[in-house]
Design an enzyme around this catalytic site. Sequence first.
Site, PDB file in Angstrom:
ATOM      1  CE1 TYR A 151      -3.204   3.021   1.081  1.00 53.79           C
ATOM      2  CE2 TYR A 151      -1.609   3.375   2.833  1.00 53.79           C
ATOM      3  CZ  TYR A 151      -2.687   3.802   2.094  1.00 53.79           C
ATOM      4  OH  TYR A 151      -3.245   5.030   2.352  1.00 53.79           O
TER       5      TYR A 151
HETATM    6  C1  UGA Z   1      -3.908   4.165   8.627  1.00 56.90           C
HETATM    7  C2  UGA Z   1      -4.797   4.056   7.375  1.00 56.90           C
HETATM    8  O1  UGA Z   1      -5.517   2.849   7.384  1.00 56.90           O
HETATM    9  C3  UGA Z   1      -4.021   4.164   6.093  1.00 56.90           C
HETATM   10  O2  UGA Z   1      -4.907   4.241   5.000  1.00 56.90           O
HETATM   11  C4  UGA Z   1      -3.155   5.385   6.173  1.00 56.90           C
HETATM   12  O3  UGA Z   1      -2.469   5.584   5.000  1.00 56.90           O
HETATM   13  C5  UGA Z   1      -2.219   5.235   7.350  1.00 56.90           C
HETATM   14  O4  UGA Z   1      -3.036   5.244   8.527  1.00 56.90           O
HETATM   15  C6  UGA Z   1      -1.202   6.311   7.470  1.00 56.90           C
HETATM   16  O5  UGA Z   1      -1.092   6.978   8.474  1.00 56.90           O
HETATM   17  O6  UGA Z   1      -0.413   6.423   6.552  1.00 56.90           O
HETATM   18  P1  UGA Z   1      -2.802   2.475  10.287  1.00 56.90           P
HETATM   19  O7  UGA Z   1      -1.825   3.368  10.962  1.00 56.90           O
HETATM   20  O8  UGA Z   1      -2.461   1.034  10.153  1.00 56.90           O
HETATM   21  O9  UGA Z   1      -3.151   2.985   8.817  1.00 56.90           O
HETATM   22  O10 UGA Z   1      -4.187   2.718  11.047  1.00 56.90           O
HETATM   23  P2  UGA Z   1      -5.092   1.833  12.005  1.00 56.90           P
HETATM   24  O11 UGA Z   1      -5.836   0.786  11.254  1.00 56.90           O
HETATM   25  O12 UGA Z   1      -5.910   2.792  12.779  1.00 56.90           O
HETATM   26  O13 UGA Z   1      -4.044   1.049  12.946  1.00 56.90           O
HETATM   27  C7  UGA Z   1      -3.357   1.701  13.994  1.00 56.90           C
HETATM   28  C8  UGA Z   1      -2.588   0.661  14.785  1.00 56.90           C
HETATM   29  O14 UGA Z   1      -3.506  -0.213  15.423  1.00 56.90           O
HETATM   30  C9  UGA Z   1      -1.665  -0.221  13.949  1.00 56.90           C
HETATM   31  O15 UGA Z   1      -0.456  -0.395  14.620  1.00 56.90           O
HETATM   32  C10 UGA Z   1      -2.387  -1.556  13.871  1.00 56.90           C
HETATM   33  O16 UGA Z   1      -1.536  -2.669  13.831  1.00 56.90           O
HETATM   34  C11 UGA Z   1      -3.178  -1.569  15.154  1.00 56.90           C
HETATM   35  N1  UGA Z   1      -4.427  -2.367  15.037  1.00 56.90           N
HETATM   36  C12 UGA Z   1      -5.330  -2.117  14.058  1.00 56.90           C
HETATM   37  C13 UGA Z   1      -4.666  -3.356  15.960  1.00 56.90           C
HETATM   38  O17 UGA Z   1      -3.839  -3.618  16.853  1.00 56.90           O
HETATM   39  N2  UGA Z   1      -5.833  -4.056  15.872  1.00 56.90           N
HETATM   40  C14 UGA Z   1      -6.770  -3.819  14.918  1.00 56.90           C
HETATM   41  O18 UGA Z   1      -7.827  -4.487  14.900  1.00 56.90           O
HETATM   42  C15 UGA Z   1      -6.521  -2.805  13.988  1.00 56.90           C
END
Ligand code: UGA
Length: 325
Positions: A151
Amino acid sequence: MKRKVVVTGAAGFIGSHLCERLLDDGYIVTGIDSFTDYYDPERKRGNIRASLSRDGFDLVEEDINKCDLAGVFKGAETVFHLAAQAGVRRSWGSEFSFYIDSNILATQKILEALREVGGVRLVYSSSSSVYGETRDLPMNEEHRLKPVSPYGATKLSGEDLCALYDFNFDLSYAALRYFTVYGPRQRPDMAFSRFITASLEGGEIEVYGDGRQTRDFTFVSDAVEANILAARYTGDEKIFNIGGGSRVSVLDVLEIIRKETGKEVKTSFLERAKGDVLDTWADTTRASSELGFAPAVKLEEGLAKEVAWYKDLIRNRNGRQGFGK
Ligand code: UGA
Protein backbone atom coordinates in the site's frame (compact mmCIF):
# COMPACT_ATOMS: atom_id res chain seq x y z
CA MET A 1 -19.94 33.45 -9.74
CA LYS A 2 -19.49 30.45 -7.45
CA ARG A 3 -16.19 28.59 -7.59
CA LYS A 4 -16.09 24.93 -8.56
CA VAL A 5 -13.96 22.16 -7.03
CA VAL A 6 -13.80 18.39 -7.50
CA VAL A 7 -13.39 15.76 -4.75
CA THR A 8 -12.48 12.17 -5.69
CA GLY A 9 -13.43 9.55 -3.13
CA ALA A 10 -16.27 11.89 -2.15
CA ALA A 11 -18.25 9.21 -0.29
CA GLY A 12 -15.26 7.96 1.68
CA PHE A 13 -14.32 8.75 5.25
CA ILE A 14 -12.25 11.92 4.74
CA GLY A 15 -13.71 12.83 1.32
CA SER A 16 -17.28 13.06 2.61
CA HIS A 17 -16.26 15.44 5.42
CA LEU A 18 -14.26 17.52 2.94
CA CYS A 19 -17.30 17.85 0.62
CA GLU A 20 -19.42 19.21 3.48
CA ARG A 21 -16.73 21.70 4.47
CA LEU A 22 -16.34 22.92 0.88
CA LEU A 23 -20.12 23.35 0.54
CA ASP A 24 -20.11 25.30 3.83
CA ASP A 25 -17.40 27.50 2.35
CA GLY A 26 -19.64 28.29 -0.65
CA TYR A 27 -18.06 26.15 -3.35
CA ILE A 28 -19.84 24.23 -6.07
CA VAL A 29 -18.62 20.66 -5.47
CA THR A 30 -18.50 17.75 -7.90
CA GLY A 31 -17.82 14.48 -6.07
CA ILE A 32 -16.59 11.35 -7.79
CA ASP A 33 -16.97 7.95 -6.16
CA SER A 34 -17.35 4.41 -7.49
CA PHE A 35 -18.66 2.90 -4.20
CA THR A 36 -16.23 -0.02 -4.25
CA ASP A 37 -17.09 -2.87 -1.88
CA TYR A 38 -13.85 -2.77 0.16
CA TYR A 39 -16.32 -2.08 2.97
CA ASP A 40 -20.11 -1.90 2.93
CA PRO A 41 -21.06 0.62 0.18
CA GLU A 42 -24.17 1.43 2.24
CA ARG A 43 -21.84 3.07 4.76
CA LYS A 44 -20.56 5.30 1.96
CA ARG A 45 -24.14 6.13 0.88
CA GLY A 46 -24.70 7.27 4.46
CA ASN A 47 -21.50 9.35 4.39
CA ILE A 48 -22.55 11.29 1.29
CA ARG A 49 -26.25 11.73 2.16
CA ALA A 50 -25.88 15.17 3.75
CA SER A 51 -23.95 16.56 0.76
CA LEU A 52 -26.42 15.08 -1.73
CA SER A 53 -29.26 16.96 -0.07
CA ARG A 54 -27.53 20.32 -0.55
CA ASP A 55 -27.53 22.81 -3.42
CA GLY A 56 -24.24 23.01 -5.25
CA PHE A 57 -23.35 19.32 -4.93
CA ASP A 58 -23.23 16.90 -7.79
CA LEU A 59 -22.12 13.25 -7.64
CA VAL A 60 -20.45 11.40 -10.52
CA GLU A 61 -20.82 7.75 -9.65
CA GLU A 62 -18.02 6.29 -11.75
CA ASP A 63 -14.68 4.54 -11.64
CA ILE A 64 -11.87 7.07 -12.18
CA ASN A 65 -10.20 4.66 -14.60
CA LYS A 66 -13.28 4.69 -16.84
CA CYS A 67 -14.52 8.24 -16.39
CA ASP A 68 -14.22 11.26 -18.72
CA LEU A 69 -12.20 13.18 -16.15
CA ALA A 70 -11.30 16.15 -18.35
CA GLY A 71 -15.01 16.85 -18.79
CA VAL A 72 -15.51 16.75 -15.01
CA PHE A 73 -12.43 18.91 -14.25
CA LYS A 74 -13.27 21.68 -16.73
CA GLY A 75 -13.97 24.93 -14.88
CA ALA A 76 -12.67 23.65 -11.53
CA GLU A 77 -10.03 25.53 -9.57
CA THR A 78 -8.89 22.53 -7.47
CA VAL A 79 -9.14 18.75 -7.61
CA PHE A 80 -8.85 17.08 -4.20
CA HIS A 81 -7.75 13.53 -4.97
CA LEU A 82 -8.73 11.31 -2.04
CA ALA A 83 -10.01 8.24 -3.90
CA ALA A 84 -7.77 5.27 -3.13
CA GLN A 85 -7.65 1.64 -2.22
CA ALA A 86 -6.84 2.14 1.45
CA GLY A 87 -5.65 -0.32 4.07
CA VAL A 88 -2.04 -1.14 4.88
CA ARG A 89 -2.51 -4.72 6.05
CA ARG A 90 -4.66 -6.00 3.19
CA SER A 91 -2.39 -4.89 0.39
CA TRP A 92 -0.59 -8.24 0.04
CA GLY A 93 -1.11 -11.05 -2.47
CA SER A 94 -3.78 -10.88 -5.14
CA GLU A 95 -5.31 -7.78 -3.50
CA PHE A 96 -2.35 -5.76 -4.78
CA SER A 97 -3.88 -5.38 -8.24
CA PHE A 98 -6.68 -3.25 -6.71
CA TYR A 99 -4.02 -1.02 -5.13
CA ILE A 100 -2.27 -0.58 -8.47
CA ASP A 101 -5.53 0.23 -10.26
CA SER A 102 -6.87 2.62 -7.63
CA ASN A 103 -3.70 4.28 -6.36
CA ILE A 104 -1.33 4.33 -9.33
CA LEU A 105 -3.31 4.01 -12.57
CA ALA A 106 -6.14 6.25 -11.34
CA THR A 107 -3.68 8.91 -10.18
CA GLN A 108 -1.92 8.86 -13.54
CA LYS A 109 -5.32 9.22 -15.23
CA ILE A 110 -6.11 12.23 -13.07
CA LEU A 111 -2.75 13.80 -13.89
CA GLU A 112 -3.29 13.31 -17.63
CA ALA A 113 -6.72 14.94 -17.39
CA LEU A 114 -5.25 17.86 -15.41
CA ARG A 115 -2.61 18.26 -18.09
CA GLU A 116 -5.30 18.34 -20.77
CA VAL A 117 -7.53 20.85 -18.97
CA GLY A 118 -4.70 23.04 -17.59
CA GLY A 119 -4.74 25.60 -14.78
CA VAL A 120 -6.32 23.34 -12.13
CA ARG A 121 -4.54 22.80 -8.79
CA LEU A 122 -4.26 19.27 -7.35
CA VAL A 123 -4.26 18.32 -3.68
CA TYR A 124 -3.13 14.69 -3.52
CA SER A 125 -3.88 12.62 -0.43
CA SER A 126 -0.76 10.72 0.49
CA SER A 127 0.09 8.77 3.60
CA SER A 128 2.62 8.44 6.42
CA SER A 129 3.12 4.89 5.16
CA VAL A 130 5.53 6.26 2.51
CA TYR A 131 8.20 6.56 5.24
CA GLY A 132 8.31 2.94 6.40
CA GLU A 133 10.08 1.73 9.54
CA THR A 134 12.36 4.20 11.30
CA ARG A 135 13.82 5.09 14.67
CA ASP A 136 14.50 8.61 13.47
CA LEU A 137 11.45 10.31 14.97
CA PRO A 138 9.60 12.57 14.41
CA MET A 139 9.54 12.08 10.64
CA ASN A 140 10.04 15.20 8.56
CA GLU A 141 9.38 15.48 4.85
CA GLU A 142 13.07 15.04 3.95
CA HIS A 143 13.19 11.70 5.73
CA ARG A 144 14.24 8.62 3.74
CA LEU A 145 11.25 7.01 1.98
CA LYS A 146 11.19 3.25 2.27
CA PRO A 147 7.64 1.92 2.56
CA VAL A 148 7.25 -1.51 4.15
CA SER A 149 3.77 -2.25 2.78
CA PRO A 150 2.64 -2.65 -0.82
CA TYR A 151 0.00 0.00 0.00
CA GLY A 152 2.73 2.46 1.02
CA ALA A 153 4.62 1.73 -2.20
CA THR A 154 1.54 2.65 -4.26
CA LYS A 155 0.96 5.89 -2.32
CA LEU A 156 4.61 6.82 -2.87
CA SER A 157 4.22 6.09 -6.59
CA GLY A 158 1.31 8.52 -6.59
CA GLU A 159 3.56 11.21 -5.09
CA ASP A 160 6.27 10.45 -7.65
CA LEU A 161 3.76 10.78 -10.47
CA CYS A 162 2.62 14.19 -9.17
CA ALA A 163 6.26 15.34 -9.01
CA LEU A 164 7.08 14.20 -12.53
CA TYR A 165 3.97 15.84 -14.01
CA ASP A 166 5.03 18.99 -12.20
CA PHE A 167 8.57 18.69 -13.60
CA ASN A 168 7.41 18.16 -17.16
CA PHE A 169 4.14 20.11 -17.33
CA ASP A 170 4.25 22.61 -14.43
CA LEU A 171 1.44 20.98 -12.49
CA SER A 172 0.39 23.01 -9.46
CA TYR A 173 0.04 20.49 -6.61
CA ALA A 174 0.44 19.66 -2.93
CA ALA A 175 0.72 16.17 -1.44
CA LEU A 176 -0.54 15.67 2.10
CA ARG A 177 0.94 12.81 4.11
CA TYR A 178 -1.82 12.03 6.60
CA PHE A 179 -0.95 10.26 9.83
CA THR A 180 -3.67 7.75 10.84
CA VAL A 181 -6.86 9.78 10.54
CA TYR A 182 -9.79 9.00 12.85
CA GLY A 183 -13.19 10.39 13.79
CA PRO A 184 -16.86 9.96 12.78
CA ARG A 185 -17.22 7.80 9.60
CA GLN A 186 -13.79 6.24 10.06
CA ARG A 187 -13.34 3.19 7.82
CA PRO A 188 -14.49 0.02 9.60
CA ASP A 189 -11.18 -1.79 9.04
CA MET A 190 -9.22 0.78 11.05
CA ALA A 191 -8.14 0.31 14.66
CA PHE A 192 -10.46 2.78 16.44
CA SER A 193 -13.50 1.56 14.47
CA ARG A 194 -12.75 -2.06 15.35
CA PHE A 195 -12.03 -1.31 19.00
CA ILE A 196 -15.10 0.89 19.47
CA THR A 197 -17.52 -1.53 17.78
CA ALA A 198 -16.10 -4.43 19.82
CA SER A 199 -16.64 -2.37 22.97
CA LEU A 200 -20.16 -1.28 22.12
CA GLU A 201 -21.37 -4.60 20.69
CA GLY A 202 -19.64 -6.98 23.03
CA GLY A 203 -17.00 -8.37 20.68
CA GLU A 204 -13.34 -9.06 21.21
CA ILE A 205 -10.51 -6.64 20.58
CA GLU A 206 -7.58 -7.97 18.59
CA VAL A 207 -4.30 -6.17 19.05
CA TYR A 208 -1.60 -6.79 16.45
CA GLY A 209 1.63 -7.23 18.39
CA ASP A 210 2.07 -6.14 22.00
CA GLY A 211 0.10 -2.90 21.63
CA ARG A 212 3.12 -0.73 22.34
CA GLN A 213 3.30 0.47 18.73
CA THR A 214 2.58 4.19 18.47
CA ARG A 215 0.70 6.36 15.98
CA ASP A 216 0.36 10.10 15.57
CA PHE A 217 -3.44 10.10 15.35
CA THR A 218 -5.10 12.91 13.36
CA PHE A 219 -8.72 13.98 13.78
CA VAL A 220 -10.64 14.13 10.52
CA SER A 221 -11.53 17.85 10.71
CA ASP A 222 -7.81 18.64 10.98
CA ALA A 223 -7.13 16.58 7.83
CA VAL A 224 -9.96 18.46 6.10
CA GLU A 225 -8.54 21.82 7.20
CA ALA A 226 -5.17 20.81 5.77
CA ASN A 227 -6.82 20.23 2.37
CA ILE A 228 -8.38 23.70 2.43
CA LEU A 229 -5.06 25.31 3.37
CA ALA A 230 -3.13 23.33 0.75
CA ALA A 231 -5.56 24.37 -1.99
CA ARG A 232 -4.95 28.06 -1.20
CA TYR A 233 -1.18 27.76 -0.76
CA THR A 234 0.92 29.50 -3.40
CA GLY A 235 4.45 28.84 -2.04
CA ASP A 236 7.11 26.49 -3.36
CA GLU A 237 6.76 23.47 -1.05
CA LYS A 238 4.90 20.44 -2.35
CA ILE A 239 4.86 17.79 0.37
CA PHE A 240 3.42 18.23 3.85
CA ASN A 241 3.10 15.98 6.88
CA ILE A 242 -0.35 16.24 8.39
CA GLY A 243 -0.35 14.86 11.93
CA GLY A 244 -2.68 15.42 14.84
CA GLY A 245 0.02 15.90 17.46
CA SER A 246 -1.48 13.05 19.52
CA ARG A 247 1.15 10.32 19.40
CA VAL A 248 0.13 7.47 21.69
CA SER A 249 0.38 3.68 21.82
CA VAL A 250 -2.43 1.29 20.94
CA LEU A 251 -2.56 0.30 24.64
CA ASP A 252 -3.14 3.97 25.57
CA VAL A 253 -5.94 4.14 23.01
CA LEU A 254 -7.62 1.08 24.53
CA GLU A 255 -7.52 2.73 27.94
CA ILE A 256 -9.18 5.90 26.62
CA ILE A 257 -11.86 3.85 24.84
CA ARG A 258 -12.48 1.86 28.03
CA LYS A 259 -13.03 5.10 29.95
CA GLU A 260 -15.21 6.57 27.20
CA THR A 261 -17.48 3.53 26.77
CA GLY A 262 -17.29 2.43 30.41
CA LYS A 263 -16.83 -1.17 29.24
CA GLU A 264 -14.18 -3.82 29.79
CA VAL A 265 -13.60 -5.80 26.62
CA LYS A 266 -11.83 -9.10 26.12
CA THR A 267 -8.56 -8.36 24.37
CA SER A 268 -6.29 -10.81 22.59
CA PHE A 269 -2.79 -10.13 21.36
CA LEU A 270 -1.97 -11.51 17.91
CA GLU A 271 1.17 -11.50 15.82
CA ARG A 272 2.38 -8.15 14.50
CA ALA A 273 0.82 -7.49 11.10
CA LYS A 274 3.11 -7.50 8.06
CA GLY A 275 3.33 -4.04 6.51
CA ASP A 276 2.65 -2.24 9.82
CA VAL A 277 5.39 0.04 11.10
CA LEU A 278 6.15 0.23 14.80
CA ASP A 279 5.94 3.99 15.19
CA THR A 280 4.78 7.10 13.40
CA TRP A 281 5.22 10.67 14.57
CA ALA A 282 4.76 13.66 12.29
CA ASP A 283 7.07 16.62 12.29
CA THR A 284 4.55 19.24 11.15
CA THR A 285 6.92 22.22 11.17
CA ARG A 286 6.58 22.71 7.42
CA ALA A 287 2.77 22.45 7.37
CA SER A 288 2.67 24.90 10.25
CA SER A 289 5.03 27.51 8.80
CA GLU A 290 3.97 27.23 5.13
CA LEU A 291 0.27 26.40 5.33
CA GLY A 292 -0.59 27.75 8.77
CA PHE A 293 -1.71 24.25 9.78
CA ALA A 294 -2.33 23.67 13.49
CA PRO A 295 -4.20 20.55 14.61
CA ALA A 296 -7.09 21.62 16.80
CA VAL A 297 -8.63 18.40 18.14
CA LYS A 298 -7.01 16.44 20.97
CA LEU A 299 -7.25 12.66 21.08
CA GLU A 300 -9.71 12.34 24.00
CA GLU A 301 -12.09 14.85 22.42
CA GLY A 302 -11.85 13.30 18.97
CA LEU A 303 -12.27 9.75 20.27
CA ALA A 304 -15.37 10.79 22.22
CA LYS A 305 -16.82 12.12 18.94
CA GLU A 306 -16.06 8.87 17.14
CA VAL A 307 -17.62 6.81 19.95
CA ALA A 308 -20.76 8.99 19.86
CA TRP A 309 -20.98 8.55 16.09
CA TYR A 310 -20.71 4.76 16.39
CA LYS A 311 -23.39 4.72 19.08
CA ASP A 312 -25.74 6.52 16.66
CA LEU A 313 -24.83 4.22 13.80
CA ILE A 314 -25.53 1.11 15.88
CA ARG A 315 -28.76 2.58 17.31
CA ASN A 316 -30.03 3.46 13.82
CA ARG A 317 -29.08 0.07 12.42
CA ASN A 318 -30.75 -1.79 15.29
CA GLY A 319 -33.80 0.47 14.92
CA ARG A 320 -34.07 -0.44 11.25
CA GLN A 321 -33.69 -4.14 11.99
CA GLY A 322 -36.37 -3.93 14.69
CA PHE A 323 -38.77 -2.10 12.41
CA GLY A 324 -41.41 -4.34 10.82
CA LYS A 325 -40.49 -7.45 12.81
C1 UGA B 1 -3.91 4.16 8.63
C2 UGA B 1 -4.80 4.06 7.38
O1 UGA B 1 -5.52 2.85 7.38
C3 UGA B 1 -4.02 4.16 6.09
O2 UGA B 1 -4.91 4.24 5.00
C4 UGA B 1 -3.16 5.39 6.17
O3 UGA B 1 -2.47 5.58 5.00
C5 UGA B 1 -2.22 5.23 7.35
O4 UGA B 1 -3.04 5.24 8.53
C6 UGA B 1 -1.20 6.31 7.47
O5 UGA B 1 -1.09 6.98 8.47
O6 UGA B 1 -0.41 6.42 6.55
P1 UGA B 1 -2.80 2.47 10.29
O7 UGA B 1 -1.83 3.37 10.96
O8 UGA B 1 -2.46 1.03 10.15
O9 UGA B 1 -3.15 2.98 8.82
O10 UGA B 1 -4.19 2.72 11.05
P2 UGA B 1 -5.09 1.83 12.00
O11 UGA B 1 -5.84 0.79 11.25
O12 UGA B 1 -5.91 2.79 12.78
O13 UGA B 1 -4.04 1.05 12.95
C7 UGA B 1 -3.36 1.70 13.99
C8 UGA B 1 -2.59 0.66 14.79
O14 UGA B 1 -3.51 -0.21 15.42
C9 UGA B 1 -1.66 -0.22 13.95
O15 UGA B 1 -0.46 -0.40 14.62
C10 UGA B 1 -2.39 -1.56 13.87
O16 UGA B 1 -1.54 -2.67 13.83
C11 UGA B 1 -3.18 -1.57 15.15
N1 UGA B 1 -4.43 -2.37 15.04
C12 UGA B 1 -5.33 -2.12 14.06
C13 UGA B 1 -4.67 -3.36 15.96
O17 UGA B 1 -3.84 -3.62 16.85
N2 UGA B 1 -5.83 -4.06 15.87
C14 UGA B 1 -6.77 -3.82 14.92
O18 UGA B 1 -7.83 -4.49 14.90
C15 UGA B 1 -6.52 -2.81 13.99
